[in-house]
Design a protein around this motif. Sequence first.
Motif, mmCIF file in Angstrom:
data_model
loop_
_atom_site.group_PDB
_atom_site.id
_atom_site.type_symbol
_atom_site.label_atom_id
_atom_site.label_comp_id
_atom_site.label_asym_id
_atom_site.label_seq_id
_atom_site.Cartn_x
_atom_site.Cartn_y
_atom_site.Cartn_z
ATOM 1 N N PRO A 32 13.146 4.545 -4.678
ATOM 2 C CA PRO A 32 12.963 4.660 -6.129
ATOM 3 C C PRO A 32 14.265 4.570 -6.909
ATOM 4 O O PRO A 32 14.247 4.339 -8.125
ATOM 5 N N TRP A 33 15.388 4.735 -6.214
ATOM 6 C CA TRP A 33 16.699 4.699 -6.864
ATOM 7 C C TRP A 33 17.339 3.311 -6.815
ATOM 8 O O TRP A 33 18.444 3.114 -7.323
ATOM 9 N N ALA A 65 10.957 1.991 -10.776
ATOM 10 C CA ALA A 65 10.951 3.205 -9.949
ATOM 11 C C ALA A 65 9.542 3.780 -9.830
ATOM 12 O O ALA A 65 9.179 4.373 -8.805
ATOM 13 N N ARG A 66 8.752 3.582 -10.881
ATOM 14 C CA ARG A 66 7.376 4.093 -10.863
ATOM 15 C C ARG A 66 6.424 3.181 -10.096
ATOM 16 O O ARG A 66 5.497 3.650 -9.440
ATOM 17 N N GLN A 99 13.425 -5.402 -6.660
ATOM 18 C CA GLN A 99 13.836 -4.411 -7.665
ATOM 19 C C GLN A 99 15.274 -4.652 -8.087
ATOM 20 O O GLN A 99 15.604 -4.670 -9.283
ATOM 21 N N PRO A 136 8.221 2.715 -3.094
ATOM 22 C CA PRO A 136 8.347 4.178 -3.155
ATOM 23 C C PRO A 136 9.421 4.735 -2.233
ATOM 24 O O PRO A 136 9.870 5.856 -2.431
ATOM 25 N N GLU A 164 13.534 2.090 -14.725
ATOM 26 C CA GLU A 164 12.613 3.231 -14.727
ATOM 27 C C GLU A 164 11.178 2.790 -14.450
ATOM 28 O O GLU A 164 10.424 3.479 -13.749
ATOM 29 N N HIS A 213 11.983 -3.772 -2.411
ATOM 30 C CA HIS A 213 13.285 -3.162 -2.653
ATOM 31 C C HIS A 213 14.284 -4.214 -3.131
ATOM 32 O O HIS A 213 15.014 -4.026 -4.104
#
Length: 201
Positions: A83-84, A75-76, A51, A80, A72, A48
């Motif tokens: 994802p935002w 997020a994939r 990301q 999980p 994007e 997280h």
Amino acid sequence: MPLRNAIDLARLPGTILPDLACLPVGARLVSVDGARELLPRMPGLWAHGLQRELVMARLYEGDLALATAETEDLARHGDPAHPWAGHRTIGYWLARHGEAQEFFKRWKTYGAAHERGDMRRIKELLVHAVAERHGRRVSWEVTTDKRVGPTMRYLCFELWAQRGDVEGLLAFFDGEGADLLPEVDQLLRISEPGSACAVRR
């Protein structure tokens, strides 16, 4: 400065210890591509944080489209449970730069129902930044959007409060902000705790 986006990450609402472990990416000690290879091997909270840092790195490259594509993809393939996360980092960036139109355009990607305290701080940043960059009237208009709301209108005037600038606040209500509040409410805004007058005293 190479550490600039790492410092910004540390200031992000919701930053936690795993986020800070990503500072080598922000310091450019690890490349973005190299860090992306590590993402699938990291536990949830650490992924997280990574990301958020990867998206911030793309934003500092000055390419919002590339940052969006990175988000994007993350997020994939990223954490999980969040994802935002990358999208919200873009929201933070837009809020900080007072880009209200683009901020609201991307609203549905932020996962606003999750970690609402985090979202509230980002919205506060938006109102404050819009007031500073585009003027108090424009920031007032931002608070008319139900996704922000009238409870944040005090931020439209916070710069005056911080400076103790009573004359500036009065001039605003005598000029471009004359129709925003009834006269009685203008007086209350000037005299209430936390207002410019209160700070000056």
